[in-house]
Design a protein around this motif. Structure first.
Motif, PDB file in Angstrom:
ATOM      1  N   PRO A   1       0.839  -1.200   0.000  1.00  0.00           N
ATOM      2  CA  PRO A   1       0.000   0.000   0.000  1.00  0.00           C
ATOM      3  C   PRO A   1       0.876   1.254   0.000  1.00  0.00           C
ATOM      4  O   PRO A   1       1.940   1.281   0.627  1.00  0.00           O
ATOM      5  CB  PRO A   1      -0.797  -0.109   1.303  1.00  0.00           C
ATOM      6  CG  PRO A   1      -0.782  -1.561   1.631  1.00  0.00           C
ATOM      7  CD  PRO A   1       0.530  -2.075   1.137  1.00  0.00           C
ATOM      8  N   ALA A   2       0.415   2.260  -0.722  1.00  0.00           N
ATOM      9  CA  ALA A   2       1.170   3.512  -0.809  1.00  0.00           C
ATOM     10  C   ALA A   2       0.201   4.690  -0.822  1.00  0.00           C
ATOM     11  O   ALA A   2      -0.799   4.659  -1.531  1.00  0.00           O
ATOM     12  CB  ALA A   2       2.036   3.537  -2.062  1.00  0.00           C
ATOM     13  N   THR A   3       0.512   5.676  -0.019  1.00  0.00           N
ATOM     14  CA  THR A   3      -0.254   6.917   0.000  1.00  0.00           C
ATOM     15  C   THR A   3       0.425   7.884  -0.965  1.00  0.00           C
ATOM     16  O   THR A   3       1.577   8.254  -0.766  1.00  0.00           O
ATOM     17  CB  THR A   3      -0.291   7.509   1.420  1.00  0.00           C
ATOM     18  OG1 THR A   3      -0.959   6.596   2.290  1.00  0.00           O
ATOM     19  CG2 THR A   3      -0.997   8.854   1.440  1.00  0.00           C
ATOM     20  N   THR A   4      -0.295   8.255  -2.014  1.00  0.00           N
ATOM     21  CA  THR A   4       0.214   9.219  -2.984  1.00  0.00           C
ATOM     22  C   THR A   4      -0.428  10.567  -2.711  1.00  0.00           C
ATOM     23  O   THR A   4      -1.646  10.665  -2.541  1.00  0.00           O
ATOM     24  CB  THR A   4      -0.095   8.770  -4.426  1.00  0.00           C
ATOM     25  OG1 THR A   4       0.587   7.535  -4.674  1.00  0.00           O
ATOM     26  CG2 THR A   4       0.348   9.810  -5.438  1.00  0.00           C
ATOM     27  N   LEU A   5       0.406  11.587  -2.653  1.00  0.00           N
ATOM     28  CA  LEU A   5      -0.062  12.962  -2.460  1.00  0.00           C
ATOM     29  C   LEU A   5       0.529  13.823  -3.559  1.00  0.00           C
ATOM     30  O   LEU A   5       1.652  13.585  -4.011  1.00  0.00           O
ATOM     31  CB  LEU A   5       0.368  13.472  -1.082  1.00  0.00           C
ATOM     32  CG  LEU A   5      -0.183  12.674   0.099  1.00  0.00           C
ATOM     33  CD1 LEU A   5       0.547  13.036   1.382  1.00  0.00           C
ATOM     34  CD2 LEU A   5      -1.675  12.900   0.232  1.00  0.00           C
ATOM     35  N   TRP A   6      -0.245  14.800  -3.983  1.00  0.00           N
ATOM     36  CA  TRP A   6       0.219  15.708  -5.027  1.00  0.00           C
ATOM     37  C   TRP A   6       0.555  17.059  -4.416  1.00  0.00           C
ATOM     38  O   TRP A   6      -0.145  17.546  -3.532  1.00  0.00           O
ATOM     39  CB  TRP A   6      -0.845  15.860  -6.107  1.00  0.00           C
ATOM     40  CG  TRP A   6      -1.007  14.630  -6.957  1.00  0.00           C
ATOM     41  CD1 TRP A   6      -0.262  13.488  -6.931  1.00  0.00           C
ATOM     42  CD2 TRP A   6      -1.990  14.424  -7.966  1.00  0.00           C
ATOM     43  NE1 TRP A   6      -0.708  12.591  -7.864  1.00  0.00           N
ATOM     44  CE2 TRP A   6      -1.774  13.145  -8.520  1.00  0.00           C
ATOM     45  CE3 TRP A   6      -3.033  15.195  -8.468  1.00  0.00           C
ATOM     46  CZ2 TRP A   6      -2.558  12.631  -9.537  1.00  0.00           C
ATOM     47  CZ3 TRP A   6      -3.814  14.684  -9.480  1.00  0.00           C
ATOM     48  CH2 TRP A   6      -3.572  13.410 -10.018  1.00  0.00           C
ATOM     49  N   TRP A   7       1.625  17.660  -4.904  1.00  0.00           N
ATOM     50  CA  TRP A   7       2.067  18.987  -4.498  1.00  0.00           C
ATOM     51  C   TRP A   7       1.410  19.957  -5.476  1.00  0.00           C
ATOM     52  O   TRP A   7       1.710  19.958  -6.673  1.00  0.00           O
ATOM     53  CB  TRP A   7       3.579  19.043  -4.557  1.00  0.00           C
ATOM     54  CG  TRP A   7       4.243  20.237  -3.955  1.00  0.00           C
ATOM     55  CD1 TRP A   7       5.029  21.130  -4.623  1.00  0.00           C
ATOM     56  CD2 TRP A   7       4.244  20.653  -2.592  1.00  0.00           C
ATOM     57  NE1 TRP A   7       5.518  22.068  -3.742  1.00  0.00           N
ATOM     58  CE2 TRP A   7       5.054  21.797  -2.484  1.00  0.00           C
ATOM     59  CE3 TRP A   7       3.633  20.165  -1.434  1.00  0.00           C
ATOM     60  CZ2 TRP A   7       5.268  22.460  -1.286  1.00  0.00           C
ATOM     61  CZ3 TRP A   7       3.853  20.815  -0.241  1.00  0.00           C
ATOM     62  CH2 TRP A   7       4.652  21.955  -0.171  1.00  0.00           C
ATOM     63  N   VAL A   8       0.471  20.738  -4.972  1.00  0.00           N
ATOM     64  CA  VAL A   8      -0.391  21.559  -5.817  1.00  0.00           C
ATOM     65  C   VAL A   8      -0.388  22.999  -5.316  1.00  0.00           C
ATOM     66  O   VAL A   8      -0.419  23.244  -4.111  1.00  0.00           O
ATOM     67  CB  VAL A   8      -1.836  20.991  -5.796  1.00  0.00           C
ATOM     68  CG1 VAL A   8      -2.799  21.882  -6.541  1.00  0.00           C
ATOM     69  CG2 VAL A   8      -1.862  19.576  -6.351  1.00  0.00           C
ATOM     70  N   ASP A   9      -0.369  23.935  -6.256  1.00  0.00           N
ATOM     71  CA  ASP A   9      -0.490  25.353  -5.947  1.00  0.00           C
ATOM     72  C   ASP A   9      -1.684  25.871  -6.743  1.00  0.00           C
ATOM     73  O   ASP A   9      -1.602  25.989  -7.968  1.00  0.00           O
ATOM     74  CB  ASP A   9       0.788  26.095  -6.330  1.00  0.00           C
ATOM     75  CG  ASP A   9       0.820  27.516  -5.815  1.00  0.00           C
ATOM     76  OD1 ASP A   9      -0.110  27.929  -5.088  1.00  0.00           O
ATOM     77  OD2 ASP A   9       1.790  28.230  -6.134  1.00  0.00           O
ATOM     78  N   ASP A  10      -2.793  26.151  -6.053  1.00  0.00           N
ATOM     79  CA  ASP A  10      -4.074  26.493  -6.692  1.00  0.00           C
ATOM     80  C   ASP A  10      -4.465  25.349  -7.626  1.00  0.00           C
ATOM     81  O   ASP A  10      -4.711  24.266  -7.158  1.00  0.00           O
ATOM     82  CB  ASP A  10      -4.012  27.843  -7.402  1.00  0.00           C
ATOM     83  CG  ASP A  10      -3.865  29.002  -6.424  1.00  0.00           C
ATOM     84  OD1 ASP A  10      -4.458  28.919  -5.328  1.00  0.00           O
ATOM     85  OD2 ASP A  10      -3.161  29.960  -6.753  1.00  0.00           O
ATOM     86  N   ASP A  11      -4.465  25.588  -8.949  1.00  0.00           N
ATOM     87  CA  ASP A  11      -4.815  24.500  -9.865  1.00  0.00           C
ATOM     88  C   ASP A  11      -3.592  23.984 -10.628  1.00  0.00           C
ATOM     89  O   ASP A  11      -3.717  23.320 -11.643  1.00  0.00           O
ATOM     90  CB  ASP A  11      -5.902  24.948 -10.846  1.00  0.00           C
ATOM     91  CG  ASP A  11      -5.462  26.081 -11.754  1.00  0.00           C
ATOM     92  OD1 ASP A  11      -4.377  26.665 -11.517  1.00  0.00           O
ATOM     93  OD2 ASP A  11      -6.194  26.392 -12.701  1.00  0.00           O
ATOM     94  N   ALA A  12      -2.404  24.298 -10.113  1.00  0.00           N
ATOM     95  CA  ALA A  12      -1.164  23.872 -10.760  1.00  0.00           C
ATOM     96  C   ALA A  12      -0.576  22.644 -10.070  1.00  0.00           C
ATOM     97  O   ALA A  12      -0.232  22.690  -8.886  1.00  0.00           O
ATOM     98  CB  ALA A  12      -0.155  25.009 -10.761  1.00  0.00           C
TER      99      ALA A  12
END
Length: 185
Positions: free
Chosen positions: A76-87
């Motif tokens: 199992p892996a938790t994936t998170l995205w690094w986001v700035d507003d909609d970027a």
């Protein structure tokens, strides 16, 4: 201000541009066994379809669940995205435990920053923000690896308290505490 978020369809447009950037540097070829490489091969020509992208996002979120189906020897892996507003700026994956392979080469945490967002401190901030998440998963010290010649990634790991252990198979291996230094935990 950028933040770590669960994968979301809200950044599809920017995500597609980021994946094109990764492809332009050669990612996604037959020999690229990274998370992004495998996903580009599997979804690259279909991500533009909103339904396919939504299914992809749902699958990434589900991968954090123990009961979700996954390839043999994957955890199992938790994936998170690094986001700035909609970027969409990058991603980080926290593997919940180590297999023999991950102990040697892959580690607990892997990350990628899109080409046009590199050298701006995003990787360092992203890893810093992910360490408490890893701690919440029961990981007291996270193994983070990088290629021997990846000076930028080495600096990211060291800036987050990574302690060098050794080199194996062309990878430098560091143990990074998931609790803040001096927290007594």
């Amino acid at each position: 201000m950028p933040a770590l978020l669960p994968p979301t369809v809200d950044v599809q447009r920017s995500f597609l541009t980021a994946m094109a950037e990764f492809r332009s540097e050669g990612r996604g070829g037959a020999g690229d066994e990274t998370m992004i490489g495998r996903e580009i091969r599997e979804y690259g020509d279909r991500w533009a379809d909103p339904d396919v992208f939504a299914d992809y996002v749902t699958g990434l979120r589900a991968d954090a669940l123990e009961e979700s189906p996954r390839p043999a020897n994957f955890v199992p892996a938790t994936t998170l995205w690094w986001v700035d507003d909609d970027a969409y700026l990058g991603r980080i994956a926290i593997r919940h435990r180590l297999t023999a392979f991950l102990l040697e080469l892959g580690g607990h945490i892997g990350y990628d920053v899109r080409v046009t967002a590199r050298r701006l401190g995003h990787a360092t901030a992203m890893l810093r923000a992910a360490l408490p998440v890893a701690r919440g998963l029961g990981i007291e010290s996270a193994l983070v690896t990088c290629d021997v010649d990846n000076v930028g990634s080495r600096k990211v790991i060291e800036a987050n308290g990574g302690v060098f252990e050794d080199e194996r198979g062309g990878k430098l291996r560091f143990w990074v505490p998931t609790a803040p230094v001096g927290s007594g935990r």
